[in-house]
Design an enzyme around this catalytic site. Structure first.
Site, PDB file in Angstrom:
ATOM      1  CD  GLU A   1      47.247  44.403   8.593  1.00 23.03           C
ATOM      2  OE1 GLU A   1      47.036  44.371   9.815  1.00 23.03           O
ATOM      3  OE2 GLU A   1      48.411  44.518   8.114  1.00 23.03           O
TER       4      GLU A   1
ATOM      5  N   GLY B   1      45.201  39.651  10.242  1.00 18.53           N
ATOM      6  CA  GLY B   1      45.539  38.650  11.260  1.00 18.53           C
ATOM      7  C   GLY B   1      46.904  38.900  11.877  1.00 18.53           C
ATOM      8  N   GLY B   2      47.722  39.725  11.203  1.00 20.22           N
ATOM      9  CA  GLY B   2      48.997  40.147  11.793  1.00 20.22           C
ATOM     10  C   GLY B   2      50.030  39.034  11.894  1.00 20.22           C
ATOM     11  CB  THR B   3      53.083  38.910  14.016  1.00 20.54           C
ATOM     12  OG1 THR B   3      53.348  40.285  13.751  1.00 20.54           O
ATOM     13  CG2 THR B   3      54.381  38.135  14.064  1.00 20.54           C
ATOM     14  CB  CYS B   4      49.697  35.531  16.011  1.00 20.08           C
ATOM     15  SG  CYS B   4      49.341  33.926  16.719  1.00 20.08           S
TER      16      CYS B   4
ATOM     17  CG  HIS C   1      47.886   6.651  36.587  1.00 21.61           C
ATOM     18  ND1 HIS C   1      49.229   6.928  36.734  1.00 21.61           N
ATOM     19  CD2 HIS C   1      47.804   5.397  36.053  1.00 21.61           C
ATOM     20  CE1 HIS C   1      49.924   5.875  36.338  1.00 21.61           C
ATOM     21  NE2 HIS C   1      49.088   4.929  35.922  1.00 21.61           N
TER      22      HIS C   1
HETATM   23  C1  LIG Z   1      58.244  33.506  14.663  1.00 21.27           C
HETATM   24  C2  LIG Z   1      57.318  33.945  15.754  1.00 21.27           C
HETATM   25  C3  LIG Z   1      56.677  32.993  16.515  1.00 21.27           C
HETATM   26  C4  LIG Z   1      55.812  33.382  17.526  1.00 21.27           C
HETATM   27  N1  LIG Z   1      55.217  32.414  18.271  1.00 21.27           N
HETATM   28  C5  LIG Z   1      54.381  32.775  19.267  1.00 21.27           C
HETATM   29  C6  LIG Z   1      53.725  31.778  20.039  1.00 21.27           C
HETATM   30  O1  LIG Z   1      53.896  30.577  19.812  1.00 21.27           O
HETATM   31  N2  LIG Z   1      52.898  32.187  21.026  1.00 21.27           N
HETATM   32  C7  LIG Z   1      52.678  33.515  21.292  1.00 21.27           C
HETATM   33  O2  LIG Z   1      51.916  33.822  22.198  1.00 21.27           O
HETATM   34  N3  LIG Z   1      53.292  34.478  20.569  1.00 21.27           N
HETATM   35  C8  LIG Z   1      54.123  34.139  19.571  1.00 21.27           C
HETATM   36  N4  LIG Z   1      54.722  35.119  18.821  1.00 21.27           N
HETATM   37  C9  LIG Z   1      54.423  36.530  19.113  1.00 21.27           C
HETATM   38  C10 LIG Z   1      53.078  36.912  18.509  1.00 21.27           C
HETATM   39  O3  LIG Z   1      53.068  36.659  17.121  1.00 21.27           O
HETATM   40  C11 LIG Z   1      52.732  38.394  18.767  1.00 21.27           C
HETATM   41  O4  LIG Z   1      52.968  38.672  20.112  1.00 21.27           O
HETATM   42  C12 LIG Z   1      51.263  38.591  18.425  1.00 21.27           C
HETATM   43  O5  LIG Z   1      51.079  38.491  17.032  1.00 21.27           O
HETATM   44  C13 LIG Z   1      50.662  39.891  18.949  1.00 21.27           C
HETATM   45  O6  LIG Z   1      50.952  40.922  18.115  1.00 21.27           O
HETATM   46  P1  LIG Z   1      50.066  42.236  18.026  1.00 21.27           P
HETATM   47  O7  LIG Z   1      48.628  41.963  18.314  1.00 21.27           O
HETATM   48  O8  LIG Z   1      50.734  43.246  18.833  1.00 21.27           O
HETATM   49  O9  LIG Z   1      50.217  42.652  16.497  1.00 21.27           O
HETATM   50  P2  LIG Z   1      50.666  41.872  15.214  1.00 21.27           P
HETATM   51  O10 LIG Z   1      50.164  40.474  15.233  1.00 21.27           O
HETATM   52  O11 LIG Z   1      52.108  42.077  14.996  1.00 21.27           O
HETATM   53  O12 LIG Z   1      49.846  42.632  14.087  1.00 21.27           O
HETATM   54  C14 LIG Z   1      49.992  43.989  13.841  1.00 21.27           C
HETATM   55  C15 LIG Z   1      49.363  44.308  12.510  1.00 21.27           C
HETATM   56  O13 LIG Z   1      49.360  45.724  12.321  1.00 21.27           O
HETATM   57  C16 LIG Z   1      49.672  46.006  10.984  1.00 21.27           C
HETATM   58  N5  LIG Z   1      50.196  47.373  10.918  1.00 21.27           N
HETATM   59  C17 LIG Z   1      51.361  47.836  11.428  1.00 21.27           C
HETATM   60  N6  LIG Z   1      51.487  49.156  11.194  1.00 21.27           N
HETATM   61  C18 LIG Z   1      50.387  49.533  10.514  1.00 21.27           C
HETATM   62  C19 LIG Z   1      49.938  50.775   9.974  1.00 21.27           C
HETATM   63  N7  LIG Z   1      50.648  51.883  10.138  1.00 21.27           N
HETATM   64  N8  LIG Z   1      48.764  50.805   9.301  1.00 21.27           N
HETATM   65  C20 LIG Z   1      48.015  49.681   9.167  1.00 21.27           C
HETATM   66  N9  LIG Z   1      48.385  48.478   9.667  1.00 21.27           N
HETATM   67  C21 LIG Z   1      49.557  48.411  10.321  1.00 21.27           C
HETATM   68  C22 LIG Z   1      50.693  44.945  10.622  1.00 21.27           C
HETATM   69  O14 LIG Z   1      50.756  44.772   9.210  1.00 21.27           O
HETATM   70  C23 LIG Z   1      50.137  43.726  11.337  1.00 21.27           C
HETATM   71  O15 LIG Z   1      49.276  42.999  10.510  1.00 21.27           O
HETATM   72  C24 LIG Z   1      55.572  34.751  17.782  1.00 21.27           C
HETATM   73  C25 LIG Z   1      56.197  35.727  16.998  1.00 21.27           C
HETATM   74  C26 LIG Z   1      57.058  35.329  15.989  1.00 21.27           C
HETATM   75  C27 LIG Z   1      57.719  36.393  15.151  1.00 21.27           C
END
Ligand SMILES: Cc1cc2nc3c(=O)[nH]c(=O)nc-3n(C[C@H](O)[C@H](O)[C@H](O)COP(=O)(O)OP(=O)(O)OC[C@H]3O[C@@H](n4cnc5c(N)ncnc54)[C@H](O)[C@@H]3O)c2cc1C
Length: 459
Positions: free
Chosen positions: A34, A39-42, A441
């Site tokens: 990472e 935990g990434g975006t979510c 209901h």
């Molecule tokens: C504001 C917002 C609200 C959202 N709300 C919802 C919701 O309510 N419900 C829903 O289902 N979805 C929602 N989403 C979408 C959801 O967040 C993503 O679809 C979800 O996180 C899945 O992403 P992922 O598993 O592909 O990777 P991500 O969660 O994006 O994680 C990818 C990880 O990889 C890491 N990474 C990237 N490149 C490299 C590299 N070269 N080396 C090492 N690490 C790296 C990043 O730092 C990141 O931590 C929302 C998105 C946003 C922006």
């Protein structure tokens, strides 16, 4: 000297951690890498923080509406943005820590913090070290698109990530982008107390939905005081003493809107541009998404791509489902495929939109004979009891097979109720199964059998 493992996972999004743990529990030595926030975006700047902030915004809204319910407050309702942010931070921190502890505490998993790049088809370089494995899983997600708009380099702007640091109330938040992310922030900040304007390039909001859904959502948000400027096709940005101006040189008025702050919410790009994919020979499409087959395999044997970066979904549940597909096929001897899943998602404004399967437009375009049911939320007892009667429910059924083709529930609890429809679709059962089921209901779900009992031909 390269370090050899059984598997490498790049990215700790919504697929990577679960997959790493499954592989490790199956006895495979697995590294998960990472570069920023576990935990990434979510977890860190997507679903969890935005829904936590939405909960604060809703609390303010409910407090302001108290008098309608006979509840009186002494004085005005105030919003303390520092405490709103602190609450959000605490929820995020718990989730982030939970994933970190889980990965660190699982035997056979090594969590490495650093930016990973392919060094070859089965090699990854991170922090100067070369790792090799016969199986590599890419879960790198995406980030906010920064549009190539005149003036973009000369103004301050916010994205969904930097919004997470906001602990003050913008006087006038201008949001560029009238789709899911933009609209959730719009209602949230309006309810916190900001003036909010949404600027959308298209002729209507969330263009992938049916037109009446877009219109109803616009009216719901307008009723709370959010302003919209649609058809803004030729935008540019400029600095002003009191904030940032968004200029629109196209035909309609107004031609300029000045906000104290501007949030860009115009889409997402995959994090595949700095991953060394060329070194591995992994193919991407024109927009940078990794090309995968129905089992999420890339063109390079032993390399898979999961989550937003493969362009086959843009949600937490699609990413997690990608993990389930790959794990089932690799470890459980199953043959699960992406094409088996039914598209489903929600827009978390208030009231929410819950969606499953096809829109009315898609059903019409398919040319099949179909039945349609539509009901205003004013008919729903639960909605009337709560004085939340905005929106409508729609369901579409194949006239020949009696199978449900799709549904859109814009109304109170729509994001939960959609699952009773989704499950019947997934079971491949005719709509009559759901129509004949006795529901509780007074709930919103109790009206779903009623809706199905009143289907009409789609003309
Ligand atoms: C504001 C917002 C609200 C959202 N709300 C919802 C919701 O309510 N419900 C829903 O289902 N979805 C929602 N989403 C979408 C959801 O967040 C993503 O679809 C979800 O996180 C899945 O992403 P992922 O598993 O592909 O990777 P991500 O969660 O994006 O994680 C990818 C990880 O990889 C890491 N990474 C990237 N490149 C490299 C590299 N070269 N080396 C090492 N690490 C790296 C990043 O730092 C990141 O931590 C929302 C998105 C946003 C922006």
């Amino acid at each position: 000297m390269a370090k050899t493992l059984d598997a490498i996972v790049i990215g700790t999004g919504q697929a990577g951690p679960s997959l790493a743990v499954r592989l490790a529990n199956a006895g495979r030595k697995t590294a998960i890498i990472e570069r920023k926030l576990v935990g990434g975006t979510c977890v860190n700047n997507g679903c969890i923080p935005t829904k936590t902030l939405i909960a604060s915004a809703r609390a303010a809204h409910v407090a302001r509406s108290g008098a309608d319910f006979g509840v009186t407050l002494d004085g005005a309702v105030g919003v303390d943005m520092r405490r709103v942010k602190a609450r959000k931070d605490a929820v995020v921190q718990k989730s982030n820590q939970g994933v970190t502890d889980w990965l660190k505490g699982t035997p056979n998993v090594t969590l490495i913090m650093g930016h990973a790049r392919f060094g070859g088809p089965h090699a990854v370089r991170v922090n100067g070290e070369l790792l090799e494995a016969p199986q590599i899983f890419v879960n790198v997600g995406g980030r906010a698109t920064i549009p190539d708009m005149p003036g973009i380099d000369s103004v301050p702007f916010l994205t969904n990530s930097t919004m997470m640091e906001v602990d003050f109330l913008p006087e006038h938040l201008v949001i560029v982008g009238g789709s899911y992310i933009g609209l959730e922030f719009a209602q949230m900040y309006r309810r916190f107390g900001s003036r909010v304007t949404v600027i959308e390039m298209g002729p209507r909001l969330i263009g992938r939905e049916d037109e009446d859904v877009s219109q109803a959502i616009k009216e719901i948000l307008e009723s709370e005081g959010i302003a919209f400027r649609l058809n803004a096709t030729c935008m540019s940005l400029a600095k002003r003493s009191d904030g940032v101006a968004v200029n629109m040189s196209c035909d309609e008025e107004p031609r300029e809107i000045v906000g104290s702050h501007v949030l860009l919410a115009v889409g997402r790009v995959p994090n595949t541009d700095d991953l060394g994919l060329d070194k591995a020979g992994v193919k991407t499409d024109a927009r940078g998404y990794i090309v995968v087959d129905d089992e999420l395999k890339t063109n390079v044997p032993g390399v898979w791509a999961l989550g937003d970066a493969n362009g086959r979904g843009a949600f937490t549940h699609t990413s997690y489902n990608d993990y389930e597909i790959v794990a089932a096929n690799l470890l459980d001897g199953e043959t699960r495929r992406v094409s088996q899943r039914i598209p489903t998602y929600a827009l978390f404004i208030d009231p929410p939109l819950g969606r499953a399967g096809m829109t009315e437009r898609e059903v019409r375009e398919s040319g099949r004979k179909a039945l349609i049911g539509r009901m205003q939320m004013t008919r729903v007892g639960r909605a009337r009891e709560r004085s939340e009667t905005k929106g409508f429910m729609r369901i579409l059924v194949d006239a020949a097979t009696k199978k449900i083709l799709g549904a859109g529930l814009l109304g109170i609890e729509g994001d939960e109720v959609i699952h009773c429809i989704l499950d019947v679709m997934s079971a491949g059962a005719p709509y009559t199964v759901l129509q004949k089921t006795m529901h509780i209901h007074p709930t919103v779900s109790e009206l779903v059998p009623t809706l199905l009992g009143d289907l009409k031909p789609l003309t």
